[in-house]
Write a protein that holds these residues in place. Sequence first.
Motif, short mmCIF file in Angstrom:
data_model
loop_
_atom_site.label_atom_id
_atom_site.label_comp_id
_atom_site.label_asym_id
_atom_site.label_seq_id
_atom_site.Cartn_x
_atom_site.Cartn_y
_atom_site.Cartn_z
N ARG A 44 -23.63 19.72 2.05
CA ARG A 44 -22.44 20.10 2.82
C ARG A 44 -21.55 21.09 2.08
NH1 ARG A 44 -20.61 15.99 7.17
NH2 ARG A 44 -22.58 15.04 7.63
N GLY A 93 -21.64 6.00 13.22
CA GLY A 93 -22.41 6.67 12.17
C GLY A 93 -21.44 7.47 11.31
N CYS A 94 -20.37 6.77 10.87
CA CYS A 94 -19.27 7.46 10.15
C CYS A 94 -19.64 7.78 8.70
CB CYS A 94 -18.00 6.62 10.17
SG CYS A 94 -18.23 4.95 9.51
N GLY A 95 -20.70 7.13 8.16
CA GLY A 95 -21.04 7.34 6.75
C GLY A 95 -19.83 7.09 5.88
N MET A 108 -17.29 12.08 5.38
CA MET A 108 -17.04 13.46 4.93
C MET A 108 -16.41 14.27 6.06
SD MET A 108 -19.88 15.05 2.43
CE MET A 108 -21.22 14.27 3.23
N PHE A 109 -17.00 14.22 7.25
CA PHE A 109 -16.44 14.97 8.37
C PHE A 109 -15.15 14.32 8.85
CE2 PHE A 109 -15.68 15.39 12.86
CZ PHE A 109 -15.62 16.77 13.01
N GLU A 110 -15.19 13.01 9.00
CA GLU A 110 -14.07 12.28 9.61
C GLU A 110 -12.78 12.49 8.80
OE1 GLU A 110 -17.15 11.36 9.25
OE2 GLU A 110 -17.83 10.56 11.16
N ASP A 135 -21.11 2.01 10.63
CA ASP A 135 -22.28 2.62 10.00
C ASP A 135 -23.17 1.51 9.45
OD1 ASP A 135 -22.80 5.78 8.91
OD2 ASP A 135 -23.99 4.20 7.94
N SER A 182 -25.00 -1.52 13.30
CA SER A 182 -25.73 -0.42 13.91
C SER A 182 -25.05 -0.05 15.22
CB SER A 182 -27.18 -0.84 14.20
OG SER A 182 -27.79 0.17 14.99
N MET A 183 -24.97 1.24 15.48
CA MET A 183 -24.39 1.65 16.76
C MET A 183 -25.29 1.23 17.92
SD MET A 183 -24.76 5.75 16.58
CE MET A 183 -25.88 6.46 15.40
N VAL A 190 -20.97 12.28 14.88
CA VAL A 190 -21.18 13.54 14.15
C VAL A 190 -22.44 13.43 13.31
CG1 VAL A 190 -20.24 15.14 12.44
CG2 VAL A 190 -18.79 14.19 14.20
N GLN A 191 -23.44 14.18 13.69
CA GLN A 191 -24.74 14.23 13.00
C GLN A 191 -25.33 12.84 12.87
OE1 GLN A 191 -25.64 17.17 12.81
NE2 GLN A 191 -24.43 18.54 11.55
N TYR A 250 -30.42 10.22 14.89
CA TYR A 250 -31.21 9.17 14.22
C TYR A 250 -31.84 8.24 15.26
CZ TYR A 250 -29.33 10.35 9.63
OH TYR A 250 -29.01 11.01 8.47
C1 LIG Z 1 -25.58 12.75 8.35
S1 LIG Z 1 -24.65 11.25 8.16
C2 LIG Z 1 -23.12 11.69 8.97
C3 LIG Z 1 -21.94 10.88 8.45
C4 LIG Z 1 -20.57 11.29 9.01
N1 LIG Z 1 -20.51 11.18 10.46
C5 LIG Z 1 -20.22 12.70 8.59
O1 LIG Z 1 -20.43 13.63 9.40
O2 LIG Z 1 -19.74 12.90 7.47
C6 LIG Z 1 -25.42 10.19 9.36
C7 LIG Z 1 -24.95 8.75 9.29
O3 LIG Z 1 -25.48 8.02 10.41
C8 LIG Z 1 -25.71 6.70 9.97
N2 LIG Z 1 -26.61 6.03 10.91
C9 LIG Z 1 -27.91 6.31 11.18
N3 LIG Z 1 -28.39 5.46 12.11
C10 LIG Z 1 -27.36 4.62 12.44
C11 LIG Z 1 -27.21 3.54 13.35
N4 LIG Z 1 -28.23 3.12 14.12
N5 LIG Z 1 -26.01 2.91 13.44
C12 LIG Z 1 -24.97 3.32 12.68
N6 LIG Z 1 -25.04 4.33 11.80
C13 LIG Z 1 -26.22 4.99 11.68
C14 LIG Z 1 -26.30 6.88 8.58
O4 LIG Z 1 -26.21 5.68 7.81
C15 LIG Z 1 -25.42 8.01 8.02
O5 LIG Z 1 -24.30 7.51 7.33
#
Ligand SMILES: C[S@@+](CC[C@H](N)C(=O)[O-])C[C@H]1O[C@@H](n2cnc3c(N)ncnc32)[C@H](O)[C@@H]1O
Length: 250
Positions: free
Chosen positions: A14, A43-45, A48-50, A68, A96-97, A114-115, A119
């Motif tokens: 990034r 999927g907030c990780g 970084m974006f948020e 996440d 999990s979402m 966001v991204q 998945y």
């Molecule tokens: C590329 S990162 C993006 C993180 C954050 N949104 C950002 O943009 O900084 C993708 C995130 O999606 C999460 N993720 C993937 N599958 C998921 C699921 N089924 N439920 C929740 N989170 C998930 C991963 O653990 C990861 O933290």
Amino acid sequence: MDELDYNTCNATFRSLTDQQRLMAEETSRQIGAGADLELTSYGCGFGMFELELIARVPRRTVWFQGVDTNGEAVARLRAELAGLPKVRGHRVFTASMSDITDRRIAATEYGLFVQSLCYLGADDGMAVLKEARNRHRRLFVAVTPLNRLNGPFADSLAQQGVVRPLFAQTLAEELTRFGMGFMSVTVDAEIVVPVSEPSQRLLEFLTFARHQPWSGGTSRAELLDAVSELGTRAAGEIRVPHPVELFTIR
Ligand SMILES: C[S@@+](CC[C@H](N)C(=O)[O-])C[C@H]1O[C@@H](n2cnc3c(N)ncnc32)[C@H](O)[C@@H]1O
């Protein structure tokens, strides 16, 4: 990912692209000015974006909710949010979402993916989106088109049994199929890797770009060649197109 930490590689990746800044500017512009913002990120990780969006958005205060599957990332984001005066409250949990009926997820005005939606395969992903649409007035989904850069990521999803992951083209098809109205804008971002970049960062970049441990050569020249394959090399820089599609769903 075993050889290098996912979060480190993601952060390096990034730092070499303007994609996040441009996405945050566009999302922030669409949210617009006001007093308080209530936001949920799926999927907030570690945000970084948020965190960039929270800093940029022209709102006085923010209430943030995040989900996440990565517990370490969740703990890190919680700690970051706790230190921000603009954040009037937050709840971030490990889940999990796909657990679409999770009652802990409160309704907020905006829902954000966001991204993260890519998945999931089309069936799971659309079920998550439909449920999210009931909880939020407006959804933002930022996802890249399937292209040369994320081909290896798509391959690794296929190996995990994910069918038709929701990259931009598939998402547009599915939204149309289900009659869900949307608007989308292309954010024309790019990645710029100076050829002077240290080997360790080239390795981190490649590991994340391929979304799996790097199995190619590890000399500096080999790493640079592998990055060059993804884009064009000129004037001491390698430039790789890195567009993202920002969908708005009401
Ligand atoms: C590329 S990162 C993006 C993180 C954050 N949104 C950002 O943009 O900084 C993708 C995130 O999606 C999460 N993720 C993937 N599958 C998921 C699921 N089924 N439920 C929740 N989170 C998930 C991963 O653990 C990861 O933290």
